[in-house]
Structure formats: C-alpha cells, structure tokens
Scaffold this active site. Structure first.
Site, short mmCIF file in Angstrom:
data_model
loop_
_atom_site.label_atom_id
_atom_site.label_comp_id
_atom_site.label_asym_id
_atom_site.label_seq_id
_atom_site.Cartn_x
_atom_site.Cartn_y
_atom_site.Cartn_z
N GLU A 86 -5.25 -8.84 0.39
CA GLU A 86 -5.80 -8.57 1.73
C GLU A 86 -7.29 -8.38 1.64
OE1 GLU A 86 -4.33 -5.34 4.24
OE2 GLU A 86 -2.27 -5.88 3.75
N GLU B 217 0.79 -1.22 0.00
CA GLU B 217 0.00 0.00 0.00
C GLU B 217 0.83 1.29 0.00
OE1 GLU B 217 -2.93 -0.33 3.12
OE2 GLU B 217 -3.91 -2.03 2.14
C1 FCB Z 1 -4.42 -2.49 5.43
C2 FCB Z 1 -3.01 -2.68 5.92
C3 FCB Z 1 -2.87 -3.68 7.03
C4 FCB Z 1 -4.01 -3.62 7.99
C5 FCB Z 1 -5.32 -3.67 7.26
C6 FCB Z 1 -6.53 -3.67 8.15
O1 FCB Z 1 -4.59 -1.25 4.88
O2 FCB Z 1 -2.19 -3.10 4.88
O3 FCB Z 1 -1.64 -3.48 7.65
O4 FCB Z 1 -3.90 -2.48 8.75
O5 FCB Z 1 -5.41 -2.57 6.40
#
Ligand code: FCB
Length: 458
Positions: free
Chosen positions: A361, A166
């Site tokens: 994720e 990110e």
């Molecule tokens: C993302 C991050 C991770 C965690 C999740 C909930 O943006 O990459 O580290 O904080 O959110």
C-alpha cells in the site's frame, strides 16, 4: 532519466471489503464491528458509513474492467469474514463464498492476479459481543477455521493468501486508541489484542498450508513507518527507538524472528506472560510474503506522556502535509533499507530463507474534483506516486529485492473514521451517482505499467 523496474515487477492496486463493497446486509452477510461502529453517531466524520460504499459488491465487473483498462497486473482485495461465516464461526454462507469465487475468476479472466486478504478490520460483531473480539484468544482459533474455509474454496486459483492487513492498526487503533471499531481504550487490552491477532496469523498460516489444494504462499501486510528522533539528543534517540519497537518491531519480529520486543520494555514485559503462551511466537513465524504499507514517517521526541514509550510525535514544520499525513518520499527508501539491513541481510549471512518483500500500500488523499472538461487533474497524486516509486527504485538499486507495488487505492472509498472526504483513488467516484471516472493519475499509472517504469523528467 528513465527508471526501469525489474522484469516481472508486480504492479497492483489495493482495496478492502468494508471500504468498497457496500451490500452490508445482503445475501446472508452477518454484521461486522464496522457495520455497528459506523452507525454510532459521532464515530465517523459526518456520521457516514459503508452501507453502500462504492457498491463494488454489485459493480465488481465494471471495476475489474476499469482495472484491466489501466493495465493493472494484480488486485489486492479483502474478504469479509461476515460474508463467509456470518456469526464468525459455525455455519458457512455459500453466497459469500460464491461472490469471492466470481471475483477471483473475473480477475483471472482479465489477466489480473487476485490476492485476497482475510482480514481488514471487519471482525464479526458476534465475536466481539461474545468474548471480546481480539481480546479473546479463542478469536485466533476461529480465524484459523475461517482461513481454512476460504482456502478450500479458492486455493485452486489464488497463489497468495494474505492473512491480515495491518494487525497493529486492528489492535492498537481498535482497542487502545479507540478511533476504529470496536472503539476501546486500554493499553493492556490493546497489547493483548495485538498478540492474538499475530497468533491468529500463525494459526491461519498452518490452516492454509494444510488445506490448500495447490501450493499457496502465505503473506501479511504491515503498517510500517521509519521512526526518526526529533533532535540528536540521547533522550530523543531513545524515545524514537522505543517507538520503533512498538510500531514496527512488534509485528516484524514475531513474523521474521519468532521473538517480540515487548519483552524488552520495562513495563510491557510484565504483561506479556499473561497472554503470550509458550509456543505462540514459533507459530507466528510462518511467512512467505511480507507486505509493507508505507504512507509517512514518524518523528519522535522524549516526553513524559505515552508511558511506557516516553515518546511523543512531533510534526516537522516546513514540509508538505496531505489531508492525513506528512508527505515524505525518502521515508519509503529508509524503511525498506532498514528492514533489509536489520533482517534480510543477517538472515542471508546465515543461509536462511526470507519472505518475499513487496510494497502492498502507498498512496495519497487529494481533494480531487471532476472538472468541467470531464477529467480529474490530480497532478499532486502523480507527483506523490512518482516520488515514492523513485525511492523504491533507489532501494532496489541498493540491493533491496522489492517484488511489487500496490497503489492505495484503485478507486475513492470509505476511509474509516474519516468517512468519504479523503479521496485516495486512481479512479474518481461520484458518491451520488457512483459513476467512476479515471483520474489523470490512473492514466499515468497505466503507462508506468506498460513501460515497466517512467521518466523522472530530469
Ligand atoms: C491503511 C489501511 C487502508 C487505508 C489506508 C489509507 O492504513 O490499510 O485501509 O485506510 O491506510
């Protein structure tokens, strides 16, 4: 109805160094901007920090055993730059490399594919102090050197190295909004930092390819969010597109097209020549795997605030929210489909190869409790995962080639400025004893992996 996923679909879990490792000052580790930031009163809810976190640094064997008991096929973790190069550059700390070496071997021994990510927000503090961190172009070159050191050590065993998690969050939340370390608030510096992070991806990709002992794929994970206008008015539609350019296209397009939408915006186009140097965008366009992190959608309306976007986020009503975000499963499909239609379809028409696509994720914080029966009944998480996986399945059915899915996160952990309250894990952690308990969602996910799919119950 049974949803079955493609053969060889990668079922994984994700975590990051600062959020799980603890051992913040052990075995020669240097300090990162999060070690410093989290100790400043008021920066993190309840003044919590990652000094101990869930002690993954010492309990990694137990954690890998738990993953293997859940049939996990791949573990996406991050490497703490400060364990490898305690001051960001120069002397290498062999204890740090040894730790990740053991972790990689531990994964392989259990049939889990290790996917290291080089950067998940924890910049060496020395680089922040001397030169301004990601505001300084030199940081991108130091990052490439760090990438080389890690690649030389691990590339005989890992098949993929992710450069960044990110980049937009690193730069914008760290240097423009200031909620994350280093806590700065400047539009200009935020955009500049964002470019340097992207540039560092390109330089690291070059370093990884040049020093890999075996063929290694270079990947990245992006925080992406489908953006919708609050109404059908032309003004709201324009605001939503401006936000889409800023949130999504500003990281996707350097990587996939070698261009930047910052040059289209009436204001940011004045900034970019100051930091985007000739040849940078070509360098950044070097990618074998695109990781999509999806949590929620964004809805935007026109506003005189937030110049230069003229867009303000609207929170839709009558929709369920988690402790952090709106729960909107169809957004997973909308996002994957838009990326596919906007970039992959045109590329394939021109016969150009594109990076593999994965969801790196997705997950939800739930206020889980360990009940008297010794279990964590997190039905809400099961439903969340099922609903989002259904949308991925729908995207795959409509031709989007999604190769894998990673739950955030394998265990409860330190959620940045929100501390330990949001629990994202498939495994519950008691923060006093650090005892791990597999939640019902963990058992459910284990079964999904076993069956390579699930029954929708309809
Ligand atoms: C993302 C991050 C991770 C965690 C999740 C909930 O943006 O990459 O580290 O904080 O959110």
């Amino acid at each position: 109805m049974k949803f079955t996923f493609p053969e060889n679909f990668v079922w994984g879990v994700a975590a990051s160094a600062y959020q799980v490792e603890g051992a913040w000052n052990e075995d020669g580790k240097g300090l990162s901007i999060w070690d410093i930031f989290s100790h400043i009163p008021g920066k993190v809810v309840n003044n919590q920090n990652g000094d101990v976190a869930i002690d993954h640094y010492h309990r990694w064997k137990e954690d890998l055993d738990l993953m293997s008991s859940l049939n996990i096929k791949s573990y996406r973790f991050s490497i703490a730059w400060t364990r490898i190069l305690p001051t960001g550059r120069g002397a290498v700390n062999s204890h740090g490399l040894d730790f990740y070496d053991r972790l990689v071997d531990g994964c392989l021994k259990r049939g889990i594919e290790p996917i290291p990510c080089l950067f998940h927000y924890d910049l060496p503090q020395v680089l922040q102090d001397n030169g301004g961190g990601w505001k300084n172009r030199d940081t991108a070159y130091h990052f490439a050197e760090y990438a080389r050191v890690v690649t030389e050590r691990l590339s005989d065993r890992v098949k993929i190295i992710l450069t960044h998690n990110e980049p937009w969050v690193t730069a914008i939340v760290g240097y423009l909004i200031g909620l994350h370390a280093p806590g700065e608030k400047s539009i200009y510096n935020g955009l500049k930092a964002a470019h340097h992070v992207m540039l560092s991806h390109g330089l690291a990709a070059e370093a990884i390819r040049a020093s890999a002992r075996k063929l290694v794929k270079v990947g990245i994970t992006l925080n992406l969010s489908p953006v919708f206008p609050a109404t059908a008015s032309q003004r709201d539609i324009k605001s939503a597109e401006a936000a889409h350019a800023m949130i999504n296209r500003s990281t996707l397009e350097p990587l996939l097209l070698g261009t930047t939408p910052l040059d289209e915006n009436w204001m940011t186009k004045w900034f970019t020549p100051n930091f985007i140097k000739s040849g940078d965008l070509v360098k950044i366009k070097s990618l074998d795997l695109l990781g999509v992190n999806y949590y929620s959608r964004s809805m935007m309306k026109f506003s005189w605030k937030n110049i230069p976007l003229f867009a303000e986020e609207v929170k839709p009503i009558g929709i369920e929210y988690s402790e952090m975000w709106e729960i909107y499963p169809p957004g997973m499909y909308d996002l994957l489909k838009r990326i596919w239609d906007d970039y992959y379809v045109p590329a394939s028409k021109q016969g150009k190869a594109m990076p593999e696509l994965m969801v790196t994720e997705n997950g939800v914080p739930v206020s889980d409790v360990l009940e008297a029966d010794g279990r964590v009944h997190d039905e809400r998480r099961i439903r969340y995962l099922k609903d989002h996986l259904s949308q991925i399945h729908r995207a795959i059915q409509s031709g989007v080639d999604v190769k894998g899915y990673y739950v955030w996160s394998f265990a409860d952990n330190f959620e940045w400025n929100l501390g330990y309250a949001p629990r994202f894990g498939l495994i519950h952690v008691d923060y006093d004893s650090l005892k791990r308990t597999i939640k019902e969602s963990g058992k459910w996910y284990a079964n999904v992996i076993l069956e390579n799919g699930f029954d929708t119950g309809e």
